[in-house]
Enzyme design. Structure first.
Site, PDB file in Angstrom:
ATOM      1  N   TYR A 142      -7.240 -24.987  13.932  1.00 34.48           N
ATOM      2  CA  TYR A 142      -8.386 -25.625  14.598  1.00 34.48           C
ATOM      3  C   TYR A 142      -9.646 -24.786  14.370  1.00 34.48           C
ATOM      4  O   TYR A 142     -10.697 -25.307  13.965  1.00 34.48           O
ATOM      5  CB  TYR A 142      -8.088 -25.758  16.093  1.00 34.48           C
ATOM      6  N   SER A 156     -17.329 -25.547  17.810  1.00 38.16           N
ATOM      7  CA  SER A 156     -16.689 -24.988  19.011  1.00 38.16           C
ATOM      8  C   SER A 156     -16.839 -23.483  18.986  1.00 38.16           C
ATOM      9  O   SER A 156     -17.045 -22.879  17.916  1.00 38.16           O
ATOM     10  CB  SER A 156     -15.207 -25.366  18.960  1.00 38.16           C
ATOM     11  N   GLY A 170     -14.240 -38.140  27.022  1.00 35.32           N
ATOM     12  CA  GLY A 170     -14.600 -36.731  26.850  1.00 35.32           C
ATOM     13  C   GLY A 170     -16.045 -36.500  26.429  1.00 35.32           C
ATOM     14  O   GLY A 170     -16.975 -37.203  26.851  1.00 35.32           O
ATOM     15  N   GLY A 200     -17.540 -36.911  23.554  1.00 34.01           N
ATOM     16  CA  GLY A 200     -18.145 -37.992  22.754  1.00 34.01           C
ATOM     17  C   GLY A 200     -18.714 -39.085  23.636  1.00 34.01           C
ATOM     18  O   GLY A 200     -19.816 -39.599  23.390  1.00 34.01           O
ATOM     19  N   GLY A 216     -15.316 -40.654  17.862  1.00 36.05           N
ATOM     20  CA  GLY A 216     -14.450 -40.190  18.959  1.00 36.05           C
ATOM     21  C   GLY A 216     -15.159 -40.266  20.288  1.00 36.05           C
ATOM     22  O   GLY A 216     -15.223 -39.285  21.035  1.00 36.05           O
TER      23      GLY A 216
HETATM   24  N1  NAP Z   1     -12.931 -29.990  25.247  1.00 35.04           N
HETATM   25  C1  NAP Z   1     -13.422 -28.795  24.958  1.00 35.04           C
HETATM   26  O1  NAP Z   1     -13.357 -27.841  25.749  1.00 35.04           O
HETATM   27  C2  NAP Z   1     -14.103 -28.577  23.628  1.00 35.04           C
HETATM   28  C3  NAP Z   1     -14.699 -27.327  23.400  1.00 35.04           C
HETATM   29  C4  NAP Z   1     -15.375 -27.126  22.192  1.00 35.04           C
HETATM   30  C5  NAP Z   1     -15.450 -28.137  21.267  1.00 35.04           C
HETATM   31  N2  NAP Z   1     -14.855 -29.334  21.504  1.00 35.04           N
HETATM   32  C6  NAP Z   1     -14.965 -30.361  20.478  1.00 35.04           C
HETATM   33  O2  NAP Z   1     -15.605 -31.504  21.022  1.00 35.04           O
HETATM   34  C7  NAP Z   1     -15.112 -32.685  20.392  1.00 35.04           C
HETATM   35  C8  NAP Z   1     -14.599 -33.668  21.446  1.00 35.04           C
HETATM   36  O3  NAP Z   1     -13.590 -33.025  22.200  1.00 35.04           O
HETATM   37  P1  NAP Z   1     -12.974 -33.704  23.521  1.00 35.04           P
HETATM   38  O4  NAP Z   1     -12.214 -32.643  24.219  1.00 35.04           O
HETATM   39  O5  NAP Z   1     -14.026 -34.464  24.234  1.00 35.04           O
HETATM   40  O6  NAP Z   1     -11.943 -34.725  22.824  1.00 35.04           O
HETATM   41  P2  NAP Z   1     -10.946 -35.799  23.471  1.00 35.04           P
HETATM   42  O7  NAP Z   1     -11.150 -35.893  24.951  1.00 35.04           O
HETATM   43  O8  NAP Z   1      -9.580 -35.470  22.967  1.00 35.04           O
HETATM   44  O9  NAP Z   1     -11.439 -37.159  22.822  1.00 35.04           O
HETATM   45  C9  NAP Z   1     -11.249 -37.399  21.465  1.00 35.04           C
HETATM   46  C10 NAP Z   1     -11.852 -38.739  21.109  1.00 35.04           C
HETATM   47  O10 NAP Z   1     -11.614 -38.996  19.729  1.00 35.04           O
HETATM   48  C11 NAP Z   1     -10.912 -40.252  19.584  1.00 35.04           C
HETATM   49  N3  NAP Z   1     -10.040 -40.123  18.420  1.00 35.04           N
HETATM   50  C12 NAP Z   1      -9.030 -39.232  18.251  1.00 35.04           C
HETATM   51  N4  NAP Z   1      -8.473 -39.404  17.028  1.00 35.04           N
HETATM   52  C13 NAP Z   1      -9.160 -40.411  16.426  1.00 35.04           C
HETATM   53  C14 NAP Z   1      -9.090 -41.038  15.149  1.00 35.04           C
HETATM   54  N5  NAP Z   1      -8.173 -40.664  14.253  1.00 35.04           N
HETATM   55  N6  NAP Z   1      -9.967 -42.045  14.839  1.00 35.04           N
HETATM   56  C15 NAP Z   1     -10.887 -42.432  15.762  1.00 35.04           C
HETATM   57  N7  NAP Z   1     -11.026 -41.849  16.987  1.00 35.04           N
HETATM   58  C16 NAP Z   1     -10.152 -40.867  17.310  1.00 35.04           C
HETATM   59  C17 NAP Z   1     -10.201 -40.425  20.913  1.00 35.04           C
HETATM   60  O11 NAP Z   1      -9.889 -41.783  21.206  1.00 35.04           O
HETATM   61  P3  NAP Z   1      -8.422 -42.419  20.825  1.00 35.04           P
HETATM   62  O12 NAP Z   1      -7.397 -41.432  21.280  1.00 35.04           O
HETATM   63  O13 NAP Z   1      -8.386 -43.732  21.530  1.00 35.04           O
HETATM   64  O14 NAP Z   1      -8.451 -42.566  19.344  1.00 35.04           O
HETATM   65  C18 NAP Z   1     -11.273 -39.906  21.874  1.00 35.04           C
HETATM   66  O15 NAP Z   1     -12.296 -40.855  22.063  1.00 35.04           O
HETATM   67  C19 NAP Z   1     -14.033 -32.233  19.407  1.00 35.04           C
HETATM   68  O16 NAP Z   1     -14.582 -32.093  18.130  1.00 35.04           O
HETATM   69  C20 NAP Z   1     -13.632 -30.858  19.950  1.00 35.04           C
HETATM   70  O17 NAP Z   1     -13.128 -30.030  18.940  1.00 35.04           O
HETATM   71  C21 NAP Z   1     -14.170 -29.581  22.660  1.00 35.04           C
END
Ligand code: NAP
Length: 279
Positions: free
Chosen positions: A169, A156, A33, A35, A29
Site C-alpha cells: 500500500y 497518504s 468515506g 471520496g 471511489g
Molecule cells: N481512511 C484513511 O484513514 C485514509 C488515510 C490516508 C489515505 N486514505 C486514502 O483515501 C482514499 C479513500 O479511502 P477511504 O478510507 O475513504 O476508502 P473506503 O471507505 O474504503 O471507500 C472506498 C471507495 O472506493 C470504492 N471502490 C473500491 N473499489 C472500487 C473499484 N474497483 N471500482 C470502483 N470503486 C471502488 C468503494 O465503493 P464500492 O466498495 O461500492 O466499490 C468506496 O466508495 C484511498 O485512496 C485511501 O488510500 C485513507
C-alpha cells in the site's frame, strides 16, 4: 518589476469564496468515506458531480447526500469496477470530459511484508496507481485544450512513513506522489494544476473498525479514539482522527480557481502525523 506588479494586479485580492458552478468533477471511489466527503464538498461549492463505486445501492445513497450538500448540484453515478477495461469504458461513456478529476479510489489491508505475493503487488499497483494514471491520460488533454483543469491524487501518510504491515500500500501512495509531480510537468503552462493530498489517519468506517480491534474494552468512541492515537499514532499533533470533511476542504480549495499557483505539490492534511517539515 513593473511586469511583476502588473501580474499581481491581474490576480487581484478577493475574499476566498469558492465557486465551482459550471465545473464538472469526477471523484473516484465516492460512494463512502473520504471520496463521498470530497464529493459533498465540491457539490456544496456548486460543481456537478460524477460519482463512482461498485455498489448501485451505496451510490444511490451517496448521490442523495451529495444533492443535500449542494441543492443545485447535478449528479451522475457510475456503478462499475473502474480497475477493469469494461468498467473504465462505462465511466468514460458517462463522463467523456471533466474539469476536476479527484483520484481518490484506493484499497488497503494489512499483510506481513514477506507474504505479499506477486499477484497482490500487481493488484495494488493496478487499483491504486494505474487506474488514476489511466483516467489522467484520458482527461488531461481536454483540460489543457480548454486551458483550465484540476487533477488530484489522494495519497497518504503511508507514502512517506511506509507501514511495515502494508508496504504494498505504501509503495502505491509513494508512486502517486511521483505520478502527480510528473503530470504537473506535462501540464506546465496550460492553466491545469496537478497535486497530491497526503491524507493522515482519517475517521472512516474502516478505520473505526480498526480502532475498535486495537483498543480493548467497550470504551465510548472519543475515549477509544484518544487511546488509539496516544498508543498507535503518537506523532499526531492533533491527537484525534481527521474527519473526512477536513480532507475535503483541502481538495475543494485545490480544485478552486484561487489555487492557481499550487501545482506539482504534495499537500499534507495529516494532523501533523508525519514528523517532517517537508512531505
Ligand atoms: N481512511 C484513511 O484513514 C485514509 C488515510 C490516508 C489515505 N486514505 C486514502 O483515501 C482514499 C479513500 O479511502 P477511504 O478510507 O475513504 O476508502 P473506503 O471507505 O474504503 O471507500 C472506498 C471507495 O472506493 C470504492 N471502490 C473500491 N473499489 C472500487 C473499484 N474497483 N471500482 C470502483 N470503486 C471502488 C468503494 O465503493 P464500492 O466498495 O461500492 O466499490 C468506496 O466508495 C484511498 O485512496 C485511501 O488510500 C485513507
Amino acid at each position: 518589476m513593473a511586469h511583476c506588479r502588473r501580474r499581481i494586479a491581474e490576480v487581484g485580492h478577493t475574499a476566498v469564496k469558492i465557486d465551482l458552478s459550471g465545473k464538472t468533477a469526477l471523484v473516484t471511489g465516492s460512494s463512502q468515506g473520504i471520496g463521498l466527503a470530497i464529493a459533498e464538498g465540491l457539490a456544496a461549492s456548486g460543481a456537478r458531480l460524477v460519482l463512482t463505486g461498485r455498489s448501485e445501492d451505496r451510490l444511490a445513497e451517496a448521490a442523495g447526500r451529495v444533492r443535500a450538500a449542494g441543492p443545485d448540484a447535478d449528479t451522475v453515478t457510475v456503478a462499475a469496477d473502474i480497475t477493469t477495461d469494461e468498467g473504465t469504458a462505462r465511466l468514460l461513456a458517462a463522463a467523456p470530459e471533466v474539469d476536476i478529476l479527484v483520484n481518490n479510489l484506493g484499497v488497503f489491508a494489512a499483510r506481513p511484508a514477506l507474504e505479499i505475493s506477486d499477484e497482490e503487488w500487481r493488484s495494488y499497483f493496478e487499483t491504486n496507481v494505474l487506474t488514476a494514471v489511466r483516467l489522467t491520460r484520458h482527461y488531461l488533454p481536454g483540460m489543457t485544450d480548454r486551458g483550465w483543469g484540476r487533477v488530484q491524487y489522494i495519497a497518504s501518510d503511508s507514502a512517506v512513513v511506509i507501514p511495515v504491515e502494508m508496504i504494498h500500500y505504501g509503495m502505491t501512495k509513494t508512486a502517486l506522489l511521483a505520478v502527480s509531480r510528473g503530470f504537473a510537468k506535462a501540464a506546465a503552462g496550460t492553466g491545469v494544476t496537478v497535486n497530491s493530498v497526503i491524507a493522515g489517519p482519517t475517521h472512516t468506517g474502516g478505520v473505526e473498525d480498526f480502532v475498535r480491534q486495537l483498543v480493548p474494552g467497550d470504551l465510548p468512541w472519543d475515549e477509544a479514539q484518544r487511546t488509539f492515537m496516544r498508543e498507535h499514532r503518537p506523532t499526531s499533533l492533533i491527537q484525534r482522527l481527521i474527519e473526512p470533511a477536513e480532507i475535503a476542504h483541502m481538495v475543494v480549495y485545490l480544485s478552486s480557481p484561487q489555487a492557481s499557483a499550487t501545482t506539482g505539490g504534495a499537500v499534507r492534511v495529516d494532523g501533523g502525523y508525519v514528523d517532517a517539515i517537508l512531505p
